[in-house]
Write an enzyme that holds these catalytic residues in place. Sequence first.
Site, short mmCIF file in Angstrom:
data_model
loop_
_atom_site.label_atom_id
_atom_site.label_comp_id
_atom_site.label_asym_id
_atom_site.label_seq_id
_atom_site.Cartn_x
_atom_site.Cartn_y
_atom_site.Cartn_z
CG HIS A 48 -21.46 24.70 -33.75
ND1 HIS A 48 -22.33 23.90 -34.37
CD2 HIS A 48 -22.09 25.71 -33.35
CE1 HIS A 48 -23.24 24.61 -34.60
NE2 HIS A 48 -23.29 25.87 -34.04
NE ARG A 73 -22.04 26.51 -28.04
CZ ARG A 73 -22.00 27.39 -29.23
NH1 ARG A 73 -23.06 28.29 -29.51
NH2 ARG A 73 -21.31 27.14 -30.37
CD GLU A 152 -27.85 30.27 -30.41
OE1 GLU A 152 -26.91 30.61 -31.10
OE2 GLU A 152 -27.75 28.92 -29.86
CG ASP A 178 -27.02 29.51 -34.63
OD1 ASP A 178 -27.14 29.04 -35.59
OD2 ASP A 178 -26.23 29.15 -33.69
#
Length: 266
Positions: A48, A73, A152, A178
Amino acid sequence: MDLPLNPFKAALRRSEPLYGIWAGFATPYAAEIIATTGYDWMLVDGEHAPNTVPTLLAQLQAVAPYATHPVVRAVHGDAVLMKQLLDAGVQTLMVPMVETAEQARALVQAMRYPPHGIRGVGGGLTRATRWDAVPDYIRTAHEQLCLVVQIESRLGVENAAEIAAVDGVDAVFIGPADLSTGMGHAGDASQPEVQDCIRRTIETTLAHGKACGILAPREEDARRYTEWGCRFVAVAIDISLMRQAAVANLARYRAPSQPAIVSTTY
Ligand SMILES: O=C(O)C(=O)C[C@H](O)[C@@H](O)CO
């Protein structure tokens, strides 16, 4: 030179909680500042935050002198992207939205060289091998690589036991934003059914001998999840810390409703 050790992977086997911070600025300068503050680990977010392989590499280089371990990530669990990240020297890789054991097994394959996996050989071109300064990298790399899969979604929670049981999955990380959004609660992980899923996922992961982590910037959440058995907890997000501090500082001088004097509206 010796293969660099992965202290985060080793620490996951111990019982003390590891406190982490989300690093979202996507610059080596900000990542280095975070690395000086004493957190056990930092999540360099390629999902993100506006990161690419070169920006992630630059952040790894910036934080390399410090004890804070960079967990990177990936934007998704693509084997080709994972190869680039591992070649750049990522030791601990987190992959979002893992929902089945089959997906988890494919990720393990992407982390390992044949005959145990499908990772391509970059050899002396790569930072991972310190440009061939590390002898026998192909045979030993897996010992210091750590795969963290994110659960998630409701499907991921249902399959948590099978996912955690996959050999080569080192840890499970729960994504409350999420998970709650997918369950119809728009980011509100405090809802009882979301809390129930989080608790069950932690228990299931621990029952399979794997470490569990979570993002919990609110202190009461972080303490509860630690009590429930989470071993590595991200207790802050750097961008939120900066914004909260900036807002609080300005509020000491000006009421929050007052508009800025300098306006971009003509
Ligand atoms: O679902 C979650 O929670 C996460 O995976 C973490 C978020 O992506 C994080 O970016 C929230 O800031």
